[in-house]
Design a protein around this motif. Sequence first.
Motif, PDB file in Angstrom:
ATOM      1  N   ARG A  78     -41.630-129.588 -28.887  1.00  0.00           N
ATOM      2  CA  ARG A  78     -42.105-128.451 -28.093  1.00  0.00           C
ATOM      3  C   ARG A  78     -43.610-128.535 -27.848  1.00  0.00           C
ATOM      4  NH1 ARG A  78     -39.098-123.852 -31.608  1.00  0.00           N
ATOM      5  NH2 ARG A  78     -36.951-124.286 -30.954  1.00  0.00           N
ATOM      6  N   ALA A  83     -44.183-130.962 -25.062  1.00  0.00           N
ATOM      7  CA  ALA A  83     -43.860-130.335 -23.773  1.00  0.00           C
ATOM      8  C   ALA A  83     -44.990-129.403 -23.327  1.00  0.00           C
ATOM      9  CB  ALA A  83     -42.534-129.584 -23.869  1.00  0.00           C
ATOM     10  N   ARG A  84     -45.530-128.611 -24.264  1.00  0.00           N
ATOM     11  CA  ARG A  84     -46.651-127.727 -23.924  1.00  0.00           C
ATOM     12  C   ARG A  84     -47.882-128.536 -23.519  1.00  0.00           C
ATOM     13  NH1 ARG A  84     -44.949-124.996 -28.580  1.00  0.00           N
ATOM     14  NH2 ARG A  84     -46.731-125.836 -29.756  1.00  0.00           N
ATOM     15  N   ARG A 107     -45.306-128.530 -19.632  1.00  0.00           N
ATOM     16  CA  ARG A 107     -43.869-128.358 -19.377  1.00  0.00           C
ATOM     17  C   ARG A 107     -43.231-127.590 -20.537  1.00  0.00           C
ATOM     18  NH1 ARG A 107     -42.046-134.437 -18.018  1.00  0.00           N
ATOM     19  NH2 ARG A 107     -39.983-133.463 -18.178  1.00  0.00           N
ATOM     20  N   GLY A 108     -43.902-126.525 -20.960  1.00  0.00           N
ATOM     21  CA  GLY A 108     -43.480-125.776 -22.132  1.00  0.00           C
ATOM     22  C   GLY A 108     -42.063-125.250 -22.090  1.00  0.00           C
ATOM     23  N   ASP A 109     -41.494-125.052 -20.896  1.00  0.00           N
ATOM     24  CA  ASP A 109     -40.128-124.525 -20.773  1.00  0.00           C
ATOM     25  C   ASP A 109     -39.064-125.624 -20.728  1.00  0.00           C
ATOM     26  OD1 ASP A 109     -41.096-121.941 -20.715  1.00  0.00           O
ATOM     27  OD2 ASP A 109     -41.266-121.904 -18.528  1.00  0.00           O
ATOM     28  N   ASP A 110     -39.483-126.883 -20.825  1.00  0.00           N
ATOM     29  CA  ASP A 110     -38.556-128.006 -20.696  1.00  0.00           C
ATOM     30  C   ASP A 110     -37.922-128.322 -22.053  1.00  0.00           C
ATOM     31  OD1 ASP A 110     -37.209-130.392 -20.233  1.00  0.00           O
ATOM     32  OD2 ASP A 110     -38.769-131.186 -18.898  1.00  0.00           O
ATOM     33  N   ALA A 111     -36.803-127.651 -22.351  1.00  0.00           N
ATOM     34  CA  ALA A 111     -36.132-127.822 -23.643  1.00  0.00           C
ATOM     35  C   ALA A 111     -35.590-129.238 -23.816  1.00  0.00           C
ATOM     36  CB  ALA A 111     -35.003-126.809 -23.779  1.00  0.00           C
ATOM     37  N   ASP A 112     -35.121-129.850 -22.737  1.00  0.00           N
ATOM     38  CA  ASP A 112     -34.584-131.213 -22.837  1.00  0.00           C
ATOM     39  C   ASP A 112     -35.682-132.196 -23.243  1.00  0.00           C
ATOM     40  OD1 ASP A 112     -32.030-130.402 -22.167  1.00  0.00           O
ATOM     41  OD2 ASP A 112     -32.283-130.836 -20.030  1.00  0.00           O
TER      42      ASP A 112
END
Length: 198
Positions: free
Chosen positions: A141, A144-145, A149-154
């Motif tokens: 996470r 991603a942040r 791309r903080g909302d990109d769970a994949d």
Amino acid sequence: MTNVDIVPSRKIVGAVDGLFSATGEDFVSAPVGELVLTWEGIADDLHAGMTRKSGAREPWYPRGTEMRNERQITILSRDELAEAAGEMQIDRIEPEWVGANMTLSGIPALSMLPASTLLFFEGGVTLKVDFQNGPCRFAGRAIARGLGRGDDADLALSFVPAAKRRRGLLAWVEIPGRIAVGERVEARLPEQWIYSAA
């Protein structure tokens, strides 16, 4: 005695190419020019302390049990982070995103150094390797942040398989002192064997 293949001890020389400290409320760290190490680890770092509370990595203890802190220092390789980034199809993973305290160069397959390897720094510090650090979704996470791309769970979840055996090492302070960027380090690997007796 059972037939066991023994690999002799050996030495590998590398260098400190980055130092970081996590002085905030989470594990994400920030670059620093030097680290001051005590018996408890890095002063004011999130992971400092002679002891720590057990968590998900120690299911054999009730969560929150006070135990020896073998996670004082997190050591990573930029080369291994680049390999993990390639598998995740991203351009980079910054060491501080995943809570690095130190990056070392010149030691191939850093994450595969065996437990009990001693790291002797030219300024006098000695660290003792406990074991590999296991990749987790929290570090994913943070990556991603870091990439916006903080909302990109994949993307966050892809870090776990991509960083397996590339997530660096956990170590604790055997001899305290100061470590500076650019310092020489000698890794002394212990004699190794595979225990396979039934």
